[in-house]
Enzyme design. Sequence first.
Site, PDB file in Angstrom:
ATOM      1  N   ARG A 105     -43.241 -34.175 -35.717  1.00 23.24           N
ATOM      2  CA  ARG A 105     -42.968 -32.872 -34.923  1.00 23.24           C
ATOM      3  C   ARG A 105     -42.573 -32.029 -36.031  1.00 23.24           C
ATOM      4  O   ARG A 105     -41.278 -32.154 -36.727  1.00 23.24           O
ATOM      5  CB  ARG A 105     -41.757 -33.068 -33.858  1.00 23.24           C
ATOM      6  CG  ARG A 105     -41.386 -31.897 -33.428  1.00 23.24           C
ATOM      7  CD  ARG A 105     -40.624 -31.799 -32.151  1.00 23.24           C
ATOM      8  NE  ARG A 105     -41.403 -32.162 -31.005  1.00 23.24           N
ATOM      9  CZ  ARG A 105     -41.149 -32.004 -29.527  1.00 23.24           C
ATOM     10  NH1 ARG A 105     -39.677 -31.753 -29.372  1.00 23.24           N
ATOM     11  NH2 ARG A 105     -42.011 -32.213 -28.855  1.00 23.24           N
ATOM     12  N   HIS A 132     -49.652 -28.414 -29.641  1.00 20.26           N
ATOM     13  CA  HIS A 132     -48.994 -29.537 -28.947  1.00 20.26           C
ATOM     14  C   HIS A 132     -49.913 -30.549 -28.084  1.00 20.26           C
ATOM     15  O   HIS A 132     -49.909 -30.617 -26.969  1.00 20.26           O
ATOM     16  CB  HIS A 132     -47.788 -28.904 -27.833  1.00 20.26           C
ATOM     17  CG  HIS A 132     -46.807 -30.129 -27.804  1.00 20.26           C
ATOM     18  ND1 HIS A 132     -46.643 -31.368 -28.169  1.00 20.26           N
ATOM     19  CD2 HIS A 132     -45.791 -29.862 -26.660  1.00 20.26           C
ATOM     20  CE1 HIS A 132     -45.661 -32.007 -27.614  1.00 20.26           C
ATOM     21  NE2 HIS A 132     -45.018 -31.138 -26.850  1.00 20.26           N
ATOM     22  N   GLN A 135     -48.963 -33.387 -25.676  1.00 17.00           N
ATOM     23  CA  GLN A 135     -48.654 -32.799 -24.462  1.00 17.00           C
ATOM     24  C   GLN A 135     -49.887 -32.437 -23.476  1.00 17.00           C
ATOM     25  O   GLN A 135     -49.760 -32.966 -22.246  1.00 17.00           O
ATOM     26  CB  GLN A 135     -47.794 -31.450 -24.604  1.00 17.00           C
ATOM     27  CG  GLN A 135     -47.240 -30.851 -23.174  1.00 17.00           C
ATOM     28  CD  GLN A 135     -46.342 -31.770 -22.468  1.00 17.00           C
ATOM     29  OE1 GLN A 135     -45.181 -31.974 -22.968  1.00 17.00           O
ATOM     30  NE2 GLN A 135     -46.526 -32.157 -21.277  1.00 17.00           N
ATOM     31  N   ASP A 228     -44.803 -22.308 -19.746  1.00 15.57           N
ATOM     32  CA  ASP A 228     -44.016 -22.963 -20.751  1.00 15.57           C
ATOM     33  C   ASP A 228     -42.816 -21.792 -21.092  1.00 15.57           C
ATOM     34  O   ASP A 228     -42.888 -20.646 -20.914  1.00 15.57           O
ATOM     35  CB  ASP A 228     -44.736 -23.054 -22.246  1.00 15.57           C
ATOM     36  CG  ASP A 228     -44.098 -23.725 -23.209  1.00 15.57           C
ATOM     37  OD1 ASP A 228     -43.021 -24.690 -22.802  1.00 15.57           O
ATOM     38  OD2 ASP A 228     -44.458 -23.629 -24.373  1.00 15.57           O
ATOM     39  N   CYS A 268     -44.471 -28.248 -19.606  1.00 18.83           N
ATOM     40  CA  CYS A 268     -44.318 -29.440 -20.405  1.00 18.83           C
ATOM     41  C   CYS A 268     -42.755 -29.867 -20.450  1.00 18.83           C
ATOM     42  O   CYS A 268     -42.525 -30.919 -20.781  1.00 18.83           O
ATOM     43  CB  CYS A 268     -44.652 -29.001 -21.793  1.00 18.83           C
ATOM     44  SG  CYS A 268     -43.956 -27.659 -22.622  1.00 18.83           S
ATOM     45  N   ARG A 296     -46.702 -38.603 -20.693  1.00 22.71           N
ATOM     46  CA  ARG A 296     -46.691 -38.389 -22.097  1.00 22.71           C
ATOM     47  C   ARG A 296     -46.559 -39.830 -22.694  1.00 22.71           C
ATOM     48  O   ARG A 296     -47.273 -40.305 -23.565  1.00 22.71           O
ATOM     49  CB  ARG A 296     -45.194 -37.898 -22.638  1.00 22.71           C
ATOM     50  CG  ARG A 296     -45.039 -36.289 -22.236  1.00 22.71           C
ATOM     51  CD  ARG A 296     -46.058 -35.451 -23.028  1.00 22.71           C
ATOM     52  NE  ARG A 296     -46.002 -35.687 -24.532  1.00 22.71           N
ATOM     53  CZ  ARG A 296     -44.656 -35.250 -25.257  1.00 22.71           C
ATOM     54  NH1 ARG A 296     -44.140 -34.306 -24.861  1.00 22.71           N
ATOM     55  NH2 ARG A 296     -44.815 -35.381 -26.796  1.00 22.71           N
TER      56      ARG A 296
HETATM   57  N1   CP Z   1     -42.509 -31.545 -23.798  1.00 24.69           N
HETATM   58  C1   CP Z   1     -41.734 -31.878 -24.886  1.00 24.69           C
HETATM   59  O1   CP Z   1     -42.515 -32.044 -25.727  1.00 24.69           O
HETATM   60  O2   CP Z   1     -40.538 -32.114 -24.535  1.00 24.69           O
HETATM   61  P1   CP Z   1     -39.392 -32.534 -25.920  1.00 24.69           P
HETATM   62  O3   CP Z   1     -39.121 -31.129 -26.606  1.00 24.69           O
HETATM   63  O4   CP Z   1     -38.352 -32.742 -25.078  1.00 24.69           O
HETATM   64  O5   CP Z   1     -40.045 -33.444 -26.553  1.00 24.69           O
HETATM   65  N1  NVA Z   2     -43.457 -23.929 -26.842  1.00 21.66           N
HETATM   66  C1  NVA Z   2     -42.270 -25.081 -26.938  1.00 21.66           C
HETATM   67  C2  NVA Z   2     -42.683 -26.310 -26.408  1.00 21.66           C
HETATM   68  C3  NVA Z   2     -41.465 -27.295 -26.306  1.00 21.66           C
HETATM   69  C4  NVA Z   2     -41.968 -28.593 -25.835  1.00 21.66           C
HETATM   70  C5  NVA Z   2     -41.634 -24.906 -28.143  1.00 21.66           C
HETATM   71  O1  NVA Z   2     -42.325 -25.123 -29.263  1.00 21.66           O
HETATM   72  O2  NVA Z   2     -40.399 -24.958 -28.334  1.00 21.66           O
END
Ligand code: CP
Ligand code: NVA
Length: 325
Positions: A105, A132, A135, A228, A268, A296
């Site tokens: 990530r 993502h 997701q 989101d 998400c 997930r």
């Molecule tokens: N949806 C998602 O990726 O959640 P987290 O940021 O908690 O991993």
């Molecule tokens: N768009 C959000 C998604 C979090 C899972 C971010 O990048 O923070």
Amino acid sequence: MSTATIRHFLVDTDLTQAEQTEVLDLAAAMKADRYGYHPYAGPQTVAVFFDKTSTRTRVSFAAGVAELGGQPLIINPGESQLGHKESIADSARVLGRMVSTIVWRTYAQAGLEEMATHSRVPVINSLSDEYHPCQLLADLLTVREHKGKLAGLSMAYLGDAANNMANSYLLAGVTAGMHVRIAGPAGHLPDEAVVAAARDRGAETGGTVTITSDPSEALSGVDVVATDTWVSMGQEDEKAERVKLFGRYRVDEAAMALAAPEAIVLHCLPAYREYEIAAEVIDGDQSVVWDEAENRLHAQKALMAWLMASSGLAAAPSLEEGARR
Ligand code: CP
Ligand code: NVA
């Protein structure tokens, strides 16, 4: 040593429609027999790097790798040399000699691409600024469970239409043959290159793309409604202006009245009630967000097993594997 090309999952379109279906079918089989598949037996290690915080991704990868017979190694923000004290390429060369899969990530998608270029094990994008895709595998599994199919369904995403989730809804949705509608304010719509990639994929699958600044156009009679946060990780300083800009795109009861009566709602998570989604919607009957969060785990387990097998690093998992146990 295997001569198979190493398969990575950096962006939704790294899987064809047929491959995406294989992963979703495998996810359903793994969900039905949660402890029946062991492609990481050994135990082999999966390194899971975080440059940004997480709850779902961290826990679902940790639990998922363990359930696949492996050992997760979670590396939290600031705990490794990756990308600041050591080049991504050098880190990739070292990691590939120690672990079976790399999950990362991070911020820029370019870093993931560099990692994959130099890695001899699969690399998985567990969220970048641009996409993502893990997701979306969970989201599509959830839609399929509730609607019985994907191809031909319509799906609307409202809000920050230039963020990672918007891009992934577009690319993963058209890959599945869905009619994807993305709505957000001018200046916060998907990049032209992402839209072009989505249209190209749609030409193969029958999926279509609608980009609009009119939330009603996106919502009209739609089967799936998604949103989101308006403030993604790294954008915290822009919160005040973003809240003003995106208010028109909130998923509330008035918005849901425009969708199909049987429409389901995705988010998400983490969710910010009364910003991008009203409490009565996320906590209401049409919301499937808790199934989505659970998925997930199942979707990522299937993805990891599929990538290992497709890269010649593990036996191909059978849909009956768990049942034979
Ligand atoms: N949806 C998602 O990726 O959640 P987290 O940021 O908690 O991993
Ligand atoms: N768009 C959000 C998604 C979090 C899972 C971010 O990048 O923070």
